[in-house]
Design a protein around this motif. Sequence first.
Motif, short mmCIF file in Angstrom:
data_model
loop_
_atom_site.label_atom_id
_atom_site.label_comp_id
_atom_site.label_asym_id
_atom_site.label_seq_id
_atom_site.Cartn_x
_atom_site.Cartn_y
_atom_site.Cartn_z
N MET A 233 33.31 35.21 37.45
CA MET A 233 34.54 34.77 38.12
C MET A 233 35.44 35.95 38.47
SD MET A 233 35.61 31.28 36.18
CE MET A 233 37.03 31.01 37.24
N VAL A 234 35.50 36.91 37.55
CA VAL A 234 36.34 38.10 37.79
C VAL A 234 35.75 38.92 38.94
CG1 VAL A 234 37.15 40.27 36.80
CG2 VAL A 234 37.29 38.15 35.46
N SER A 235 34.44 39.09 38.93
CA SER A 235 33.77 39.83 40.00
C SER A 235 34.08 39.19 41.36
CB SER A 235 32.27 39.83 39.74
OG SER A 235 31.59 40.27 40.88
N ASN A 236 34.02 37.88 41.37
CA ASN A 236 34.33 37.11 42.55
C ASN A 236 35.78 37.31 43.01
OD1 ASN A 236 33.67 35.33 44.51
ND2 ASN A 236 33.35 33.58 43.16
N ALA A 237 36.68 37.33 42.03
CA ALA A 237 38.11 37.51 42.33
C ALA A 237 38.36 38.88 42.96
CB ALA A 237 38.94 37.35 41.05
N VAL A 238 37.71 39.90 42.40
CA VAL A 238 37.87 41.26 42.94
C VAL A 238 37.39 41.30 44.39
CG1 VAL A 238 37.07 43.66 42.74
CG2 VAL A 238 37.68 42.37 40.67
N SER B 201 39.17 40.78 27.20
CA SER B 201 40.54 41.14 27.56
C SER B 201 40.54 42.21 28.68
CB SER B 201 41.36 41.54 26.33
OG SER B 201 41.39 42.91 26.17
N ASP B 202 39.51 43.07 28.71
CA ASP B 202 39.36 44.00 29.84
C ASP B 202 39.10 43.23 31.14
OD1 ASP B 202 39.73 46.41 28.44
OD2 ASP B 202 37.65 46.43 27.77
N LEU B 203 38.26 42.19 31.06
CA LEU B 203 37.98 41.37 32.24
C LEU B 203 39.26 40.71 32.75
CD1 LEU B 203 34.70 39.35 31.46
CD2 LEU B 203 34.97 41.19 33.13
N GLU B 204 40.05 40.21 31.81
CA GLU B 204 41.27 39.50 32.20
C GLU B 204 42.22 40.45 32.93
OE1 GLU B 204 45.18 37.92 31.94
OE2 GLU B 204 44.59 39.42 30.47
N ARG B 205 42.26 41.71 32.48
CA ARG B 205 43.12 42.68 33.15
C ARG B 205 42.61 43.00 34.55
NH1 ARG B 205 43.30 45.74 27.91
NH2 ARG B 205 45.10 44.89 26.82
#
Length: 223
Positions: A23-28, A89-93
């Motif tokens: 999801m984070v990869s997608n957001a970036v 927490s790194d992903l969340e940042r």
Amino acid sequence: MLRTQFEEELLNLHNQFYEMGMMVSNAVHKSVRSYTKHDKVLAKEVIENDITINDMETRLEKKSFEMIALQQPVTTDLRTIITVMKASSDLERMADHAVSIAKSTIRLKGETRIPEIEKEISDMSDYVKKMVDNVLVAYVKTDEKDARTIANMDHRVNESFNRIYNATIKNMQSNPETVISGTDYVNVASYLERIGDYVTNICEWIVYLATGKITELNTNHNE
């Protein structure tokens, strides 16, 4: 019996972490696409999805604490749980930086833009996204060697940032009309650069997971 249940919970933790990572990869990816394509709808989507990512991090952290408290895991199991907590927490940042890029998209009015710098930003973001995707795979495989290789990719991200920064300043000096969008370019590039740093952090957690040692991979990270 307890052991199998614990292993199942551990597997769930891994899977949830991986899902959060995707999801984070997608957001970036979406945030930068929204920025270079001036797509405010896509930008809003990134901002709205951030709530889900934050919830996932909270859930992962809560579950991790529970597993530590109730199961009192030792050695590798404990390392796995600590890795998930720290790396999530790194992903969340990273996701927060994607939101910042999306917010830049929404702020952009009809300013004078510099297409060649936007092309650089777009290339830089493709490269950063590749790092994010690779680090998730390295995490799943607990691959120390891959983690070290991915951390080295960060040098190129820093070089991209410097190139974008210098080119933008030059443009602003010769054409004052580009000052507003130029300031934004520098910001967006610096968000991407920070995302690269967080990927490097996760690489360090993978090395820790594999070896039990806390290792500093790129010493330049907090510059």
